[in-house]
Design a protein around this motif. Structure first.
Motif, PDB file in Angstrom:
ATOM      1  N   ASP A  71       0.642  -1.282  -0.114  1.00 43.89           N
ATOM      2  CA  ASP A  71       0.014  -0.015  -0.042  1.00 43.89           C
ATOM      3  C   ASP A  71       0.833   1.055  -0.156  1.00 43.89           C
ATOM      4  OD1 ASP A  71      -2.512   0.967   0.249  1.00 43.89           O
ATOM      5  OD2 ASP A  71      -2.169   1.545   2.125  1.00 43.89           O
ATOM      6  N   ARG A  72       0.504   2.350  -0.541  1.00 39.32           N
ATOM      7  CA  ARG A  72       1.227   3.461  -0.747  1.00 39.32           C
ATOM      8  C   ARG A  72       1.432   4.309   0.667  1.00 39.32           C
ATOM      9  NH1 ARG A  72       2.615   7.620  -4.262  1.00 39.32           N
ATOM     10  NH2 ARG A  72       2.198   9.596  -3.606  1.00 39.32           N
ATOM     11  N   VAL A  73       0.485   4.016   1.387  1.00 38.03           N
ATOM     12  CA  VAL A  73       0.368   4.771   2.895  1.00 38.03           C
ATOM     13  C   VAL A  73       1.082   3.728   3.794  1.00 38.03           C
ATOM     14  CG1 VAL A  73      -1.215   5.758   4.566  1.00 38.03           C
ATOM     15  CG2 VAL A  73      -1.911   5.791   2.201  1.00 38.03           C
ATOM     16  N   PRO A  74       2.045   4.079   4.469  1.00 37.93           N
ATOM     17  CA  PRO A  74       2.629   3.066   5.636  1.00 37.93           C
ATOM     18  C   PRO A  74       1.808   3.444   6.928  1.00 37.93           C
ATOM     19  CG  PRO A  74       4.063   5.352   5.456  1.00 37.93           C
ATOM     20  CD  PRO A  74       2.564   5.349   4.294  1.00 37.93           C
ATOM     21  N   GLU A  75       1.848   2.267   7.588  1.00 37.11           N
ATOM     22  CA  GLU A  75       1.227   2.148   8.971  1.00 37.11           C
ATOM     23  C   GLU A  75       2.558   2.768   9.869  1.00 37.11           C
ATOM     24  OE1 GLU A  75       0.921  -1.690  10.453  1.00 37.11           O
ATOM     25  OE2 GLU A  75      -0.607  -1.206  11.990  1.00 37.11           O
ATOM     26  N   VAL A  76       2.145   3.622  10.941  1.00 36.60           N
ATOM     27  CA  VAL A  76       3.128   3.950  11.919  1.00 36.60           C
ATOM     28  C   VAL A  76       2.570   3.271  13.206  1.00 36.60           C
ATOM     29  CG1 VAL A  76       3.791   5.854  13.043  1.00 36.60           C
ATOM     30  CG2 VAL A  76       2.967   6.291  10.693  1.00 36.60           C
ATOM     31  N   ALA A  77       3.456   2.172  13.581  1.00 36.73           N
ATOM     32  CA  ALA A  77       3.091   1.480  14.603  1.00 36.73           C
ATOM     33  C   ALA A  77       4.293   0.464  14.856  1.00 36.73           C
ATOM     34  CB  ALA A  77       1.931   0.616  14.511  1.00 36.73           C
ATOM     35  N   PRO A  78       4.641   0.310  16.115  1.00 38.07           N
ATOM     36  CA  PRO A  78       4.209   1.304  17.225  1.00 38.07           C
ATOM     37  C   PRO A  78       5.024   2.340  17.151  1.00 38.07           C
ATOM     38  CG  PRO A  78       5.958  -0.436  17.878  1.00 38.07           C
ATOM     39  CD  PRO A  78       5.665  -0.866  16.409  1.00 38.07           C
ATOM     40  N   SER A  79       4.432   3.340  18.190  1.00 39.16           N
ATOM     41  CA  SER A  79       5.138   4.837  18.559  1.00 39.16           C
ATOM     42  C   SER A  79       6.107   4.347  20.090  1.00 39.16           C
ATOM     43  CB  SER A  79       4.059   5.712  18.826  1.00 39.16           C
ATOM     44  OG  SER A  79       4.792   6.770  19.685  1.00 39.16           O
ATOM     45  N   CYS A  80       7.274   4.647  19.974  1.00 38.32           N
ATOM     46  CA  CYS A  80       8.076   4.075  21.147  1.00 38.32           C
ATOM     47  C   CYS A  80       8.893   5.216  21.723  1.00 38.32           C
ATOM     48  CB  CYS A  80       9.145   2.901  20.589  1.00 38.32           C
ATOM     49  SG  CYS A  80       8.263   1.775  19.595  1.00 38.32           S
ATOM     50  N   THR A  81       9.244   4.817  22.822  1.00 35.48           N
ATOM     51  CA  THR A  81      10.492   5.591  23.396  1.00 35.48           C
ATOM     52  C   THR A  81      11.629   4.374  23.608  1.00 35.48           C
ATOM     53  OG1 THR A  81       9.718   5.105  25.801  1.00 35.48           O
ATOM     54  CG2 THR A  81       9.166   7.197  24.786  1.00 35.48           C
ATOM     55  N   VAL A  82      12.679   5.055  23.522  1.00 32.67           N
ATOM     56  CA  VAL A  82      14.021   4.004  23.822  1.00 32.67           C
ATOM     57  C   VAL A  82      14.780   4.719  24.669  1.00 32.67           C
ATOM     58  CG1 VAL A  82      15.757   2.972  22.507  1.00 32.67           C
ATOM     59  CG2 VAL A  82      13.685   3.695  21.164  1.00 32.67           C
ATOM     60  N   HIS A  83      15.008   3.886  25.718  1.00 33.28           N
ATOM     61  CA  HIS A  83      16.387   4.172  26.586  1.00 33.28           C
ATOM     62  C   HIS A  83      17.488   3.396  26.548  1.00 33.28           C
ATOM     63  CE1 HIS A  83      18.177   4.280  30.868  1.00 33.28           C
ATOM     64  NE2 HIS A  83      18.114   5.365  30.438  1.00 33.28           N
ATOM     65  N   ASP A  84      18.427   4.136  26.057  1.00 35.52           N
ATOM     66  CA  ASP A  84      19.796   3.200  25.831  1.00 35.52           C
ATOM     67  C   ASP A  84      20.742   3.755  26.967  1.00 35.52           C
ATOM     68  OD1 ASP A  84      18.849   2.030  23.522  1.00 35.52           O
ATOM     69  OD2 ASP A  84      20.042   3.455  22.251  1.00 35.52           O
ATOM     70  N   VAL A  85      21.711   2.669  27.348  1.00 36.01           N
ATOM     71  CA  VAL A  85      22.929   3.025  27.940  1.00 36.01           C
ATOM     72  C   VAL A  85      23.878   2.564  26.733  1.00 36.01           C
ATOM     73  CG1 VAL A  85      24.463   2.361  29.796  1.00 36.01           C
ATOM     74  CG2 VAL A  85      22.064   2.593  30.010  1.00 36.01           C
ATOM     75  N   LEU A  86      24.756   3.858  26.521  1.00 38.18           N
ATOM     76  CA  LEU A  86      25.959   3.514  25.509  1.00 38.18           C
ATOM     77  C   LEU A  86      27.249   3.878  26.036  1.00 38.18           C
ATOM     78  CD1 LEU A  86      24.272   6.092  22.914  1.00 38.18           C
ATOM     79  CD2 LEU A  86      24.116   3.488  22.631  1.00 38.18           C
ATOM     80  N   VAL A  87      28.255   3.158  25.531  1.00 35.43           N
ATOM     81  CA  VAL A  87      29.707   3.162  26.005  1.00 35.43           C
ATOM     82  C   VAL A  87      30.563   3.418  24.994  1.00 35.43           C
ATOM     83  CG1 VAL A  87      29.295   1.902  28.106  1.00 35.43           C
ATOM     84  CG2 VAL A  87      29.782   0.714  26.215  1.00 35.43           C
ATOM     85  N   HIS A  88      31.654   3.689  25.021  1.00 37.25           N
ATOM     86  CA  HIS A  88      32.915   3.695  24.102  1.00 37.25           C
ATOM     87  C   HIS A  88      33.698   2.381  24.341  1.00 37.25           C
ATOM     88  CE1 HIS A  88      31.951   8.093  23.560  1.00 37.25           C
ATOM     89  NE2 HIS A  88      32.203   7.875  21.978  1.00 37.25           N
ATOM     90  N   GLU A  89      33.832   1.883  23.052  1.00 40.16           N
ATOM     91  CA  GLU A  89      34.678   0.698  23.098  1.00 40.16           C
ATOM     92  C   GLU A  89      35.730   0.785  22.171  1.00 40.16           C
ATOM     93  OE1 GLU A  89      32.455  -3.335  24.636  1.00 40.16           O
ATOM     94  OE2 GLU A  89      33.133  -3.497  22.562  1.00 40.16           O
ATOM     95  N   SER A  90      36.992   0.915  22.281  1.00 41.53           N
ATOM     96  CA  SER A  90      38.146   0.951  21.509  1.00 41.53           C
ATOM     97  C   SER A  90      37.640   2.272  20.545  1.00 41.53           C
ATOM     98  CB  SER A  90      38.349  -0.291  20.488  1.00 41.53           C
ATOM     99  OG  SER A  90      38.372  -1.351  21.340  1.00 41.53           O
ATOM    100  N   GLY A  91      37.181   3.426  20.966  1.00 43.14           N
ATOM    101  CA  GLY A  91      36.838   4.597  20.661  1.00 43.14           C
ATOM    102  C   GLY A  91      35.564   4.468  19.530  1.00 43.14           C
TER     103      GLY A  91
END
Ligand code: SDN
Length: 152
Positions: A107-127
């Motif tokens: 279909d030409r019209v996409p579905e928007v689902a789901p609407s989310c929040t994302v909680h990340d913990v990010l780290v640096h590894e070897s730069g």
């Protein structure tokens, strides 16, 4: 915050990291996506589902999840926005973003689902940036509260 790199540099680096990471997922490169997590990385994409652990566990979880699209192929695109970032003294980054999953069938019209929040913990590894943990909350899940973004 380290003096060598400004918050703006870090913010842009995280945006670039997300753009590359989420393209891998949306192109079906589950191995590539899973290896943007640390070796002990954790990933929960749906409330109530147990977290997938380690890159191998994350690949397995994604392969299993995408079986539901077999016979009805769709293009999914995960759109990240409203990035709020906090850098801790040990260099760990906490990031929250809004994510919309846009799903196109024929279909030409996409579905928007789901609407989310994302909680990340990010780290640096070897730069390089890696995700140590990712928890996705879904807005239809009324037990989920994303809370205010941290002020930096
Ligand atoms: O990796 C993500 C995801 C993700 O992988 C999701 C999957 O299914 C596989 C980063 C940020 C957000 C997401 C959101 C989802 C949604 C989830 C469940 C669904 O589509 O029904």
């Amino acid at each position: 915050m380290s003096s060598a790199r400004s918050f703006t540099d870090l913010y842009v680096a995280v945006q670039q990291f997300y753009a590359v990471q989420m393209r891998m997922l949306d192109e079906g490169d589950f191995e590539g996506y899973a290896h943007t997590f640390t070796s002990d990385g954790e990933f929960t994409h749906t409330p109530g589902r147990p977290p997938a652990r380690t890159p191998a566990g994350i690949v397995k979880e994604l392969v299993d999840f995408h079986k539901k699209f077999e016979g009805n192929p769709v293009q999914r695109r995960h759109w990240f926005n409203m990035l709020a970032l906090t850098e801790h003294d040990d260099g760990t980054l906490e990031s929250t973003v809004y994510a919309l999953v846009l799903t196109s069938g024929t279909d030409r019209v996409p579905e928007v689902a789901p609407s989310c929040t994302v909680h990340d913990v990010l780290v640096h590894e070897s730069g390089r940036l890696k995700t140590r943990s990712r928890t996705v909350g879904h807005d239809y899940d009324r037990t989920h509260k994303s809370g205010p973004a941290p002020l930096t």
